[in-house]
Write an enzyme that holds these catalytic residues in place. Structure first.
Site, PDB file in Angstrom:
ATOM      1  N   GLU A  46      68.701-112.367  19.595  1.00 58.83           N
ATOM      2  CA  GLU A  46      68.581-112.374  18.322  1.00 58.83           C
ATOM      3  C   GLU A  46      69.703-113.197  17.621  1.00 58.83           C
ATOM      4  OE1 GLU A  46      69.392-108.298  15.032  1.00 58.83           O
ATOM      5  OE2 GLU A  46      70.062-108.370  17.397  1.00 58.83           O
ATOM      6  N   LYS A 115      63.229-108.341  11.541  1.00 57.60           N
ATOM      7  CA  LYS A 115      63.681-107.183  11.819  1.00 57.60           C
ATOM      8  C   LYS A 115      63.354-105.939  10.933  1.00 57.60           C
ATOM      9  CE  LYS A 115      67.816-105.203  14.014  1.00 57.60           C
ATOM     10  NZ  LYS A 115      69.104-105.638  14.477  1.00 57.60           N
ATOM     11  N   TYR A 121      75.933 -98.316  11.291  1.00 60.73           N
ATOM     12  CA  TYR A 121      76.810 -97.038  11.797  1.00 60.73           C
ATOM     13  C   TYR A 121      77.645 -97.980  12.589  1.00 60.73           C
ATOM     14  CZ  TYR A 121      73.341 -97.495  15.255  1.00 60.73           C
ATOM     15  OH  TYR A 121      72.201 -97.827  16.282  1.00 60.73           O
ATOM     16  N   CYS A 168      66.000-105.829  18.601  1.00 59.01           N
ATOM     17  CA  CYS A 168      67.204-105.165  18.903  1.00 59.01           C
ATOM     18  C   CYS A 168      66.915-103.602  18.396  1.00 59.01           C
ATOM     19  CB  CYS A 168      68.290-105.722  17.969  1.00 59.01           C
ATOM     20  SG  CYS A 168      69.825-104.950  19.086  1.00 59.01           S
ATOM     21  N   SER A 360      46.646 -83.937  68.930  1.00 61.18           N
ATOM     22  CA  SER A 360      46.291 -84.993  69.775  1.00 61.18           C
ATOM     23  C   SER A 360      47.562 -85.642  70.305  1.00 61.18           C
ATOM     24  CB  SER A 360      45.351 -86.069  68.876  1.00 61.18           C
ATOM     25  OG  SER A 360      45.993 -86.608  67.909  1.00 61.18           O
ATOM     26  N   LEU A 363      49.624 -89.526  65.056  1.00 65.73           N
ATOM     27  CA  LEU A 363      50.414 -89.374  63.674  1.00 65.73           C
ATOM     28  C   LEU A 363      50.037 -88.256  62.787  1.00 65.73           C
ATOM     29  CD1 LEU A 363      50.958 -93.157  62.715  1.00 65.73           C
ATOM     30  CD2 LEU A 363      52.796 -91.317  63.270  1.00 65.73           C
ATOM     31  N   SER A 365      47.711 -85.590  63.219  1.00 64.41           N
ATOM     32  CA  SER A 365      47.824 -84.266  63.617  1.00 64.41           C
ATOM     33  C   SER A 365      49.480 -84.009  63.551  1.00 64.41           C
ATOM     34  CB  SER A 365      47.199 -83.897  64.926  1.00 64.41           C
ATOM     35  OG  SER A 365      47.722 -84.750  65.963  1.00 64.41           O
ATOM     36  N   ASN A 459      37.492 -68.824  63.456  1.00 65.22           N
ATOM     37  CA  ASN A 459      36.755 -67.463  63.302  1.00 65.22           C
ATOM     38  C   ASN A 459      37.504 -66.220  64.165  1.00 65.22           C
ATOM     39  OD1 ASN A 459      33.479 -68.884  63.041  1.00 65.22           O
ATOM     40  ND2 ASN A 459      34.973 -68.368  61.407  1.00 65.22           N
ATOM     41  N   GLY A 463      41.498 -67.182  60.840  1.00 67.60           N
ATOM     42  CA  GLY A 463      42.108 -68.320  60.058  1.00 67.60           C
ATOM     43  C   GLY A 463      41.259 -69.237  59.528  1.00 67.60           C
ATOM     44  N   GLU A 473      41.826 -93.456  56.690  1.00 70.05           N
ATOM     45  CA  GLU A 473      40.484 -93.351  57.675  1.00 70.05           C
ATOM     46  C   GLU A 473      39.463 -93.044  56.414  1.00 70.05           C
ATOM     47  OE1 GLU A 473      42.664 -91.572  61.471  1.00 70.05           O
ATOM     48  OE2 GLU A 473      41.972 -90.080  60.182  1.00 70.05           O
ATOM     49  N   THR A 480      34.500 -89.316  62.115  1.00 68.58           N
ATOM     50  CA  THR A 480      33.040 -88.733  62.642  1.00 68.58           C
ATOM     51  C   THR A 480      32.603 -87.673  61.598  1.00 68.58           C
ATOM     52  OG1 THR A 480      33.773 -88.968  65.073  1.00 68.58           O
ATOM     53  CG2 THR A 480      31.691 -87.644  64.417  1.00 68.58           C
TER      54      THR A 480
END
Length: 645
Positions: A46, A115, A121, A168, A360, A363, A365, A459, A463, A473, A480
């Site tokens: 400015e 501006k 103030y 500004c 398995s 990472l 599981s 079953n 759960g 993935e 699969t």
């Protein structure tokens, strides 16, 4: 521009109070330096032509005459520059002085923006010298012998990118002018400032700039006055800040006495994509439309697609993973809480007090099991309600089997082990498949047998099966169909592989159990594999996923930029070369990029019927919200562009 990256700069020059000639020389020198860097928009502070702290000299004819001469010199000496220059200068219109941004390009002053809000103030008393534009303010002004557009509705456009200008205090107003400028089409906002410094103000300003750029889905370039301004009452630290859509791209070190700047490439394509995608922006623009802007169209450097041009932008190789440990801890805590809360709600709604998880030693599981344990703790349920099942098959190695068994014991869950080998052999016999033929049938039969077992156990214990498959993935279709693709709740569905590894390591650092820590560390260090092919003769993993589909760090990078910004392959390739240039050559990146797009399109059918799962980040593939694509969409255009790289 190159690949729609607009190079911008905020320049801070040392000024001499009330000496426009000296200041013009400083501006020209810095503009020359920035132009040589390929900058398209260079912004200065400015009142940088006169200095901000001239006081009552602003109404002195000698200073005003010298200012016009300085503007003429800046225009003349930057005439051959490719960049648009915006400098701060007083401008007199009908005997009223205005604090202005002056747009210079091609040897001419092209427009002037006054501006809007004048602080009056504390240490500021700008209304003593300046007027604020009103409806009665003239729309043109004669400067350097030429009539120039004047007003807050003046908007330069360079190489098709609209630039909004505020000064500004405008930023600090309840409704900054930049808000209407952005809603009127401005994609980058520049702010010429002379905000002095005091304790705590800088951090507040950074947040203000970040928030405004995020709210407007825009770039924001801020240049603040620095050394050379009068220090009679206040000190100016010289701030150069560039943000884009809520993120800081570049900022200078303050308090310098010489030339300072921040230079960055703003991604215009990303801004345009988000504005198109987030309809709230368009709706707000339609509702708050305040009239047409006077667009000043300028021809700059043009837009190229040169893969050899360096980009002045930090391109993160792993966009899903926070770069530093402090952010990583905060992010991981948030992700795990999202996962646990989502799972807790699902358990409460279904009335299930049992979970079944196939473990398995990999990472995915591992993370699912850790989240399940935390969720049961949250709900006050015994961890024995988690039935963790390890199901060794033809390719299971001692390393992964041991890690799976050890982790289940360490977490105190119910452990079951069921070999799938006899059942799969019987299945091969039933369908007439040669077990020595290690093809897709050989692999998928094992994955489906495991899912079959988990569903029946669920079953049995009343759960539900907790899915372990991750976002990476799902993107590649490396699952699969009706096997590990299916579950009753996909806890990792929106977490990519690179982030899952970070989360597992985060758990390792937090545990007080040294055995658990060692197990988690080894899981993170184990090559990623579905272990569906018999191991090597030495018992090590033979089938490594990343050998088949490519490095997950590359695919997660491709995925992020495809989904988050809808980038075209050529730009992703351009960015990947910078992010991974020290690890992969161009041919390797191109090869896996083609694999990514081919698999991403052909495997959509697996995502169209994926189970419920909690969204944790800005990128997700849920068919119920974030990603809706026909399963038979063609990838031809994407693959053609990859082949033409």
């Amino acid at each position: 521009m190159n690949f729609d990256f607009l190079r911008v700069a905020a320049g801070v020059v040392p000024v001499t109070v009330a000496n426009p000639e000296a200041n013009a020389g400083a501006i020209i020198n810095m503009a020359r330096e920035l132009d040589a860097k390929g900058v398209s928009v260079a912004v200065f502070p400015e009142l940088s032509v006169t200095a901000y702290t001239c006081g009552d000299l602003f109404h002195n004819r000698t200073l005003l005459a010298a200012t016009e001469t300085a503007l003429e010199r800046i225009a003349a000496e930057t005439a051959t520059f490719g960049c648009m220059i915006v400098v701060g200068s007083p401008v007199v219109v009908d005997n009223q002085a205005y604090n202005c941004a002056v747009i210079i390009h091609g040897g001419r002053i092209r427009g002037i923006v006054p501006k809007t809000y004048l602080p009056d103030y504390d240490e500021f008393y700008e209304k003593r010298w300046w007027s604020s534009p009103t409806a009665a303010t003239p729309r043109t002004v004669t400067v350097v012998g030429e009539e120039v557009p004047f007003g807050t509705d003046v908007m330069p456009e360079i190489d098709g990118v609209k630039i909004g200008i505020e000064l500004c205090e405008d930023l600090w107003a309840p409704l900054p002018p930049s808000t209407h400028l952005a809603l009127s089409g401005a994609e980058v906002i520049v702010n010429l400032s002379a905000s002095n410094d005091n304790v705590g103000k800088y951090d507040y300003l950074l947040n203000l700039i970040r928030q405004q750029s995020a709210r407007l889905i825009a770039g924001y370039v801020y240049a603040g006055a620095g050394y050379g301004e009068s220090t009679t009452d206040v000190v100016f630290d010289g701030k150069a800040i560039i943000a884009e859509n809520g993120s800081l791209l570049s900022r200078n070190d303050r308090w310098g006495r010489g030339f300072q700047s921040a230079v960055a490439d703003i991604d215009i394509e990303a801004i345009r994509r988000d504005r198109m995608h987030k309809k709230t922006f368009f709706d707000c623009a339609s509702r708050e439309h305040k009239g047409e802007m006077r667009v000043i169209r300028l021809t700059g450097r043009g837009n190229t697609c040169d893969p050899d041009v360096e980009t002045l932008r930090d391109i993160v190789a792993m966009p899903f993973v926070p770069a530093n440990d402090s952010h990583l801890d905060e992010r991981c805590t948030e992700i795990i809480n999202i996962q646990m809360l989502g799972l807790a709600k699902r358990l409460e709604v279904t009335g299930c007090k049992s979970l079944v998880i196939g473990v398995s030693g990999g990472l995915d599981s591992t993370l699912a099991l850790l989240v399940a344990a935390g969720t049961f703790d949250m709900l006050g349920l015994p961890r024995t309600g988690i039935v963790a099942v390890t199901m060794p098959g033809f390719g299971t190695t001692e390393r992964t089997h041991s890690n799976a068994s050890d982790l289940m014991e360490q977490l105190g869950v119910t452990v079951r082990e069921i070999s799938i080998v006899p059942a799969v052999k019987q299945h091969f016999s039933d369908i007439g498949h040669d077990p020595e033929k290690h093809d897709i049938t050989y692999e998928n039969a094992q994955a489906r047998q495991r899912t079959y077992l988990l569903m029946d156990i669920a079953n049995q214990v009343n759960g539900m099966v907790l899915g372990t498959g991750d976002l990476s993935e799902l993107a590649l279709g490396w699952a699969t169909y009706n096997g590990d693709q299916m579950s009753m709740y996909g806890i990792n569905a929106s977490i990519p592989k690179t982030l899952i590894r970070s989360l597992v390591l985060w758990f390792a650092r937090r545990t007080d159990n040294p055995d658990e820590q060692r197990t988690l560390q080894d899981i993170a260090d184990t090559p990623i594999s579905p272990e569906l092919i018999p191991a090597n003769s030495d018992g090590t993993i033979k089938q490594k996923t990343e050998d088949a589909v490519g490095p997950y760090e590359l695919h997660d990078f491709f995925l992020y930029h495809t989904l988050r910004y809808g980038r075209r392959p050529s730009k992703i390739f351009y960015m990947a070369r910078k992010a991974f240039g020290d690890r992969y050559d161009s041919d390797t990146i191109r090869h896996w990029l083609r694999i990514f797009f081919r698999r991403f399109f052909t495997q959509q059918f697996k995502r169209s019927c994926m189970p419920d799962g909690p969204k944790v980040g800005s990128v997700c593939l849920s068919p119920r919200g974030d990603w809706r694509m026909p399963s038979d969409a063609s990838s031809a255009a994407w693959l053609r562009e990859v082949d033409e790289l």
